[in-house]
Design an enzyme around this catalytic site. Structure first.
Site, PDB file in Angstrom:
ATOM      1  N   ASN A  37       0.923  -1.250   0.014  1.00  0.00           N
ATOM      2  CA  ASN A  37       0.169   0.036   0.176  1.00  0.00           C
ATOM      3  C   ASN A  37       0.676   1.232  -0.204  1.00  0.00           C
ATOM      4  OD1 ASN A  37      -2.694   1.199   0.045  1.00  0.00           O
ATOM      5  ND2 ASN A  37      -2.509   1.483   2.105  1.00  0.00           N
ATOM      6  N   SER A 126      -5.088   1.542  17.462  1.00  0.00           N
ATOM      7  CA  SER A 126      -5.812   2.358  17.061  1.00  0.00           C
ATOM      8  C   SER A 126      -7.173   2.580  18.087  1.00  0.00           C
ATOM      9  CB  SER A 126      -6.713   1.849  15.707  1.00  0.00           C
ATOM     10  OG  SER A 126      -7.818   2.699  15.450  1.00  0.00           O
ATOM     11  N   TYR A 150     -10.966  -5.500  11.071  1.00  0.00           N
ATOM     12  CA  TYR A 150      -9.618  -4.706  11.057  1.00  0.00           C
ATOM     13  C   TYR A 150      -9.436  -4.200  12.672  1.00  0.00           C
ATOM     14  CZ  TYR A 150      -7.225  -0.503  11.448  1.00  0.00           C
ATOM     15  OH  TYR A 150      -6.090   0.498  12.071  1.00  0.00           O
ATOM     16  N   LYS A 154      -6.435  -5.439  15.436  1.00  0.00           N
ATOM     17  CA  LYS A 154      -5.615  -4.665  16.147  1.00  0.00           C
ATOM     18  C   LYS A 154      -5.799  -4.976  17.842  1.00  0.00           C
ATOM     19  CE  LYS A 154      -3.922  -1.861  13.532  1.00  0.00           C
ATOM     20  NZ  LYS A 154      -2.563  -1.901  13.092  1.00  0.00           N
TER      21      LYS A 154
HETATM   22  P1  NAD Z   1      -0.466   2.751   5.260  1.00  0.00           P
HETATM   23  O1  NAD Z   1      -1.271   1.768   4.420  1.00  0.00           O
HETATM   24  O2  NAD Z   1      -0.258   4.070   4.453  1.00  0.00           O
HETATM   25  O3  NAD Z   1       0.906   2.077   5.636  1.00  0.00           O
HETATM   26  C1  NAD Z   1       0.865   0.744   5.952  1.00  0.00           C
HETATM   27  C2  NAD Z   1       2.487   0.325   5.353  1.00  0.00           C
HETATM   28  O4  NAD Z   1       2.519  -1.195   5.674  1.00  0.00           O
HETATM   29  C3  NAD Z   1       2.055   0.340   3.866  1.00  0.00           C
HETATM   30  O5  NAD Z   1       3.392   1.053   3.180  1.00  0.00           O
HETATM   31  C4  NAD Z   1       2.182  -1.213   3.364  1.00  0.00           C
HETATM   32  O6  NAD Z   1       2.749  -1.353   2.104  1.00  0.00           O
HETATM   33  C5  NAD Z   1       2.849  -1.836   4.510  1.00  0.00           C
HETATM   34  N1  NAD Z   1       2.546  -3.236   4.833  1.00  0.00           N
HETATM   35  C6  NAD Z   1       1.098  -3.734   4.869  1.00  0.00           C
HETATM   36  N2  NAD Z   1       1.398  -5.130   5.207  1.00  0.00           N
HETATM   37  C7  NAD Z   1       2.626  -5.449   5.144  1.00  0.00           C
HETATM   38  C8  NAD Z   1       3.311  -6.707   5.206  1.00  0.00           C
HETATM   39  N3  NAD Z   1       2.650  -7.746   5.292  1.00  0.00           N
HETATM   40  N4  NAD Z   1       4.480  -6.495   5.255  1.00  0.00           N
HETATM   41  C9  NAD Z   1       5.378  -5.579   5.121  1.00  0.00           C
HETATM   42  N5  NAD Z   1       4.687  -4.183   5.079  1.00  0.00           N
HETATM   43  C10 NAD Z   1       3.408  -4.196   5.095  1.00  0.00           C
HETATM   44  O7  NAD Z   1      -1.085   2.987   6.652  1.00  0.00           O
HETATM   45  P2  NAD Z   1      -0.887   4.262   7.593  1.00  0.00           P
HETATM   46  O8  NAD Z   1      -2.066   5.283   7.640  1.00  0.00           O
HETATM   47  O9  NAD Z   1       0.451   4.770   7.394  1.00  0.00           O
HETATM   48  O10 NAD Z   1      -0.956   3.309   9.017  1.00  0.00           O
HETATM   49  C11 NAD Z   1       0.122   2.733   9.498  1.00  0.00           C
HETATM   50  C12 NAD Z   1      -0.415   1.920  10.862  1.00  0.00           C
HETATM   51  O11 NAD Z   1      -1.259   2.458  11.814  1.00  0.00           O
HETATM   52  C13 NAD Z   1      -1.196   0.617  10.305  1.00  0.00           C
HETATM   53  O12 NAD Z   1      -0.898  -0.518  10.965  1.00  0.00           O
HETATM   54  C14 NAD Z   1      -2.542   1.115  10.604  1.00  0.00           C
HETATM   55  O13 NAD Z   1      -3.582   0.111  10.772  1.00  0.00           O
HETATM   56  C15 NAD Z   1      -2.418   2.028  11.793  1.00  0.00           C
HETATM   57  N6  NAD Z   1      -3.406   2.983  12.193  1.00  0.00           N
HETATM   58  C16 NAD Z   1      -3.541   4.016  11.020  1.00  0.00           C
HETATM   59  C17 NAD Z   1      -4.743   4.910  11.187  1.00  0.00           C
HETATM   60  C18 NAD Z   1      -4.925   6.046  10.105  1.00  0.00           C
HETATM   61  O14 NAD Z   1      -5.965   6.502  10.098  1.00  0.00           O
HETATM   62  N7  NAD Z   1      -4.162   6.107   9.069  1.00  0.00           N
HETATM   63  C19 NAD Z   1      -5.353   4.924  12.397  1.00  0.00           C
HETATM   64  C20 NAD Z   1      -5.065   4.143  13.478  1.00  0.00           C
HETATM   65  C21 NAD Z   1      -4.104   3.167  13.155  1.00  0.00           C
END
Ligand code: NAD
Ligand code: UDP
Length: 359
Positions: A37, A126, A150, A154
């Site tokens: 992603n 989260s 999802y 978490k």
């Molecule tokens: P994002 O999708 O931009 O970043 C996640 C990254 O993880 C991506 O670069 C993706 O390529 C990588 N990834 C996914 N699965 C993988 C795997 N199996 N092996 C290696 N890499 C993998 O998301 P984000 O918004 O930067 O979120 C980061 C973290 O924070 C996530 O775990 C998300 O669930 C958590 N989070 C995000 C939010 C939000 O609103 N953005 C809120 C609460 C928690």
């Protein structure tokens, strides 16, 4: 002193901003991401912003062999674990994918960490783990429950971390419970780049403002809130990134580890942290309509919207008690809703097609 950090998911939205903050704070970073992603362009831009190449490993957290190689090649103080899938709707249609990626992937990561005796972890949790909160603001002792895969993924990881901390007190595990991260780096070079039509409010608003989407659908105007629309605790992604630096600094301070090694004794703790969940939010709620108005003002764009029925699973209001982060990490969010809108707008207007548009 060992200041090398493995950043899983470091090519993503929050990961890229955190890499910049970690670098500025003197940490050495190694990014591990499968680019499912995200894009190499995001990594390139972070390299340009920090003025040096990023140590990047393209790999999946479910691939134990590839992870082990990273631990053989580098001596890490700890891991910041962002890697995960995050689309609530998709998790409902593909639950196995979400549990496999987010839960199994984290177990694989923890096993490899244990094997190499690296037991310091900051995990992206989260506010979704709080479900429909019984009281506001939400503090870390609030009960937890989730209704979609999802959120369950978490919460399950949090339970795993709790059990791990009980089983072996040399682990130091900090789940950071993010509220609603928005905004972009002030340079306009990195930001959130949704693959598809955005699910979240801020990227949707900004794509309407830039003319990519015709109008915003506001999910419900009959909530018991200031104007009937949902209220959330929006936090600027660079504040959030600083929260990770603060958590890491705290971890370093508390554990007083000079170095880690494969020798068990070398990581005996002076003070074990165990499982320490911390909210990262501003403590302030903003409604959907308030955010639309703020964005419209900053961007000087009309943002057409209409009201539609409530989105299944949504709650009326959600905002953090940010006291624990303030007391323990000496961290608090500094940037305003106007800053969040300004930086999102800069990123969106400089990169209307996200990273894809780059040459
Ligand atoms: P994002 O999708 O931009 O970043 C996640 C990254 O993880 C991506 O670069 C993706 O390529 C990588 N990834 C996914 N699965 C993988 C795997 N199996 N092996 C290696 N890499 C993998 O998301 P984000 O918004 O930067 O979120 C980061 C973290 O924070 C996530 O775990 C998300 O669930 C958590 N989070 C995000 C939010 C939000 O609103 N953005 C809120 C609460 C928690
Ligand atoms: N929202 C909306 N239209 C959208 C996306 C979101 O009205 O296109 C509302 C949603 O109902 C919620 C708020 O905006 O009240 C924040 O939603 P988001 O998906 O960004 O975050 P979350 O629901 O995960 O807190």
């Amino acid at each position: 002193m060992n200041k090398k950090i493995l950043v899983t998911g470091g090519a993503g939205y929050i990961g890229t901003h955190t890499c910049i903050a970690l670098h500025a704070a003197g940490y050495d970073i190694v990014v591990y991401d499968n680019l499912s992603n995200s894009s190499r362009e995001a990594i390139n831009r972070v390299s340009i912003l920090i003025g040096q190449p990023i140590d990047f490993i393209e790999g999946d957290i479910r691939d134990a062999e590839s992870l082990r190689q990273a631990f053989v090649d580098h001596r890490f103080f700890g891991v910041i674990h962002f890697a995960g899938l995050k689309a609530v709707g998709e998790s409902v249609t593909k639950p196995l994918l979400y549990y496999n990626n987010n839960v199994s992937g984290t177990i694989t990561l923890l096993e490899v960490m244990r094997q190499y005796n690296v037991k310091n972890l900051i995990f992206s949790s989260s506010a979704t783990v709080y479900g429909d909160p019984k009281f506001l603001p939400i503090d870390e002792s609030s009960s937890r429950s989730c209704t979609n895969p999802y959120g369950q993924s978490k919460l399950t990881v949090e339970h795993i971390l709790e059990d791990l901390a009980v089983s072996d007190e040399s682990w130091n595990l900090i789940p950071l419970r993010y509220f609603n991260p928005v905004g972009a780096h002030p340079s306009g070079q990195i930001g959130e780049d949704p693959n598809d039509i955005p699910n979240n409010l801020m990227p949707y608003i900004s794509q309407v403002a830039v003319g990519k989407l015709p109008k915003l659908s506001i999910f419900g105007n009959d909530y018991p809130t200031i104007d009937g629309t949902g209220v959330r605790d929006f936090i600027h992604v660079t504040d959030l990134a600083q929260g990770h630096v603060a958590a890491l600094d705290y971890l370093k301070q508390q554990t007083s580890i000079e170095e880690h090694g494969s020798d068990e004794k070398s990581s005996d703790k002076k003070n074990s942290i165990g499982f320490l969940p911390i909210n990262l939010g501003t403590g302030k709620g903003t409604s959907v309509l308030e955010l639309v108005a703020a964005f419209s003002k900053v961007s000087e764009q009309n943002i057409p919207y209409h009201f539609v029925s409530r989105r299944a699973g949504d709650i009326a209001s959600c905002y953090a008690s940010a006291d624990k982060a303030k007391d323990m990490l000496k961290w608090r969010a500094k940037l305003s809703i106007t800053d969040m809108c300004q930086d999102t707008w800069r990123w969106q207007s400089m990169n209307p097609n996200g990273y894809d548009g780059s040459i």
